[in-house]
Write a protein that holds these residues in place. Structure first.
Motif, short mmCIF file in Angstrom:
data_model
loop_
_atom_site.label_atom_id
_atom_site.label_comp_id
_atom_site.label_asym_id
_atom_site.label_seq_id
_atom_site.Cartn_x
_atom_site.Cartn_y
_atom_site.Cartn_z
N TYR A 34 10.86 -12.62 -42.66
CA TYR A 34 10.78 -13.74 -41.55
C TYR A 34 10.75 -14.95 -42.32
O TYR A 34 11.74 -15.79 -41.97
N LYS A 43 17.66 -18.97 -35.18
CA LYS A 43 17.09 -18.18 -33.91
C LYS A 43 16.55 -16.89 -34.40
O LYS A 43 16.91 -15.80 -34.01
N SER A 51 14.00 -13.91 -35.06
CA SER A 51 12.66 -13.05 -34.48
C SER A 51 12.49 -11.85 -34.84
O SER A 51 13.26 -11.34 -35.58
N LYS A 104 11.88 -8.09 -33.99
CA LYS A 104 11.79 -7.07 -32.79
C LYS A 104 11.10 -6.08 -32.96
O LYS A 104 11.20 -5.32 -34.00
N LEU A 112 15.72 -9.92 -36.31
CA LEU A 112 17.03 -10.63 -35.76
C LEU A 112 17.41 -11.92 -36.00
O LEU A 112 16.55 -12.70 -35.96
N SER A 113 18.64 -12.36 -36.02
CA SER A 113 19.23 -13.78 -35.72
C SER A 113 19.86 -13.81 -34.43
O SER A 113 20.99 -13.03 -34.28
N ASN A 118 20.67 -12.28 -31.30
CA ASN A 118 20.32 -11.00 -30.87
C ASN A 118 20.82 -10.06 -31.92
O ASN A 118 21.15 -8.71 -31.30
N LYS A 172 20.94 -7.92 -35.39
CA LYS A 172 20.14 -7.33 -36.29
C LYS A 172 20.39 -7.76 -38.15
O LYS A 172 21.53 -7.51 -38.27
N TYR A 200 10.06 -11.03 -30.81
CA TYR A 200 11.27 -11.08 -29.78
C TYR A 200 10.97 -10.88 -28.37
O TYR A 200 10.28 -9.96 -28.02
N LYS A 201 11.34 -11.66 -27.41
CA LYS A 201 11.35 -11.56 -26.04
C LYS A 201 9.83 -11.61 -25.42
O LYS A 201 9.39 -11.12 -24.19
N THR A 248 11.96 -9.34 -19.00
CA THR A 248 13.26 -8.55 -19.52
C THR A 248 13.38 -6.98 -18.89
O THR A 248 12.43 -6.80 -18.50
#
Length: 243
Positions: free
Chosen positions: A83, A93, A95, A97, A103-104, A106, A108, A194-195, A200
């Motif tokens: 990361y 963006k 994150s 997951k 992720l960038s 949404n 991978k 993520y999230k 969700t």
């Protein structure tokens, strides 16, 4: 640090595991290949990568006094190393997951596989497999949510230099783990998760769809989700997925 370079191999994790079983392996030994023909992901899922375009390598680490119950923080450390590297490359963006896909937006960009060997109640050694999408621009249909450094930054990368940078980042975050800076790793990981704290839709292993919100990671490294009735349920790998 020792780096073994191979032109092609079925799986760098499998190669390094066999090497560790049959010889006295130097701590922080990495095996990198230009072409991995049978890469492995979590729960024996596959990892597909084009030859000569991506970073596919595994790293051997030996530990002296790390308890099995602390292994989630190793996952945190390795995930954060990737990361941090991608953050420095201005990948948008980012994150993590759960447990350790990077992720960038949404899509991978990196997968991580960590395989531990135990002795009593301690982690004896670890093999970390990393597949980072770098210069690849077209991905198979079944992997359509994938992306790469080149796609996100419009730059071509030297794989050898990138490997050197990533190994240095791993060394930094693993040193936090070895120094038992668990609170620091926990905060950094949850900040990137993520999230987290976002309502969700999920699906469990029985294909039941439900609404929930990720609240954190359990002591055992499982995902904690707050359900609509405000109860908190714990899920292991492959027991829940994003809808």
């Amino acid at each position: 640090m020792k780096i073994i370079k191979l032109s092609a191999i079925d799986s760098t994790n499998s190669f390094l595991k066999n090497l560790a079983q049959n010889s006295s392996l130097e701590n922080f030994t990495a095996v990198v290949t230009k072409h991995q023909t049978n890469g492995r992901g979590q729960q024996e899922s596959g990892w597909v990568t084009d030859p000569n375009k991506n970073l596919t390598f595994s790293l051997f680490l030996r530990f002296k006094d790390i308890k099995i119950e602390q292994k989630k923080y190793l996952n945190f450390a390795v995930s954060l190393a990737v990361y941090n590297l991608l953050f420095d490359k201005n990948v948008p963006k980012l994150s993590i997951k759960w447990p350790n896909d990077i992720l960038s937006v949404n899509s991978k960009i990196c997968g991580i596989l960590i395989e531990n060997t135990f002795s009593g109640d301690r982690i004896k050694n670890t093999i970390i497999g990393i597949g980072l999408n770098v210069n690849q621009e077209i991905f198979p249909q079944f992997n359509r949510s994938a992306t790469s450094l080149k796609l996100k930054t419009n730059k071509e990368y030297n794989l050898d230099l990138l490997l050197d940078e990533l190994l240095k980042e791993i060394e930094k975050t693993v040193n936090l783990f070895k120094s038992k800076k668990f609170d620091q790793l926990d905060k950094m990981y949850l900040d990137a998760l993520y999230k987290k704290n976002i309502p969700t839709m999920f699906k469990d292993s029985k294909d039941k769809v439900f609404m929930g919100m990720i609240s954190g990671i359990s002591k055992n490294g499982n995902l904690l989700i707050i359900l609509e009735d405000d109860s908190i349920k714990e899920f292991g790998i492959k027991e829940v997925s994003f809808l």
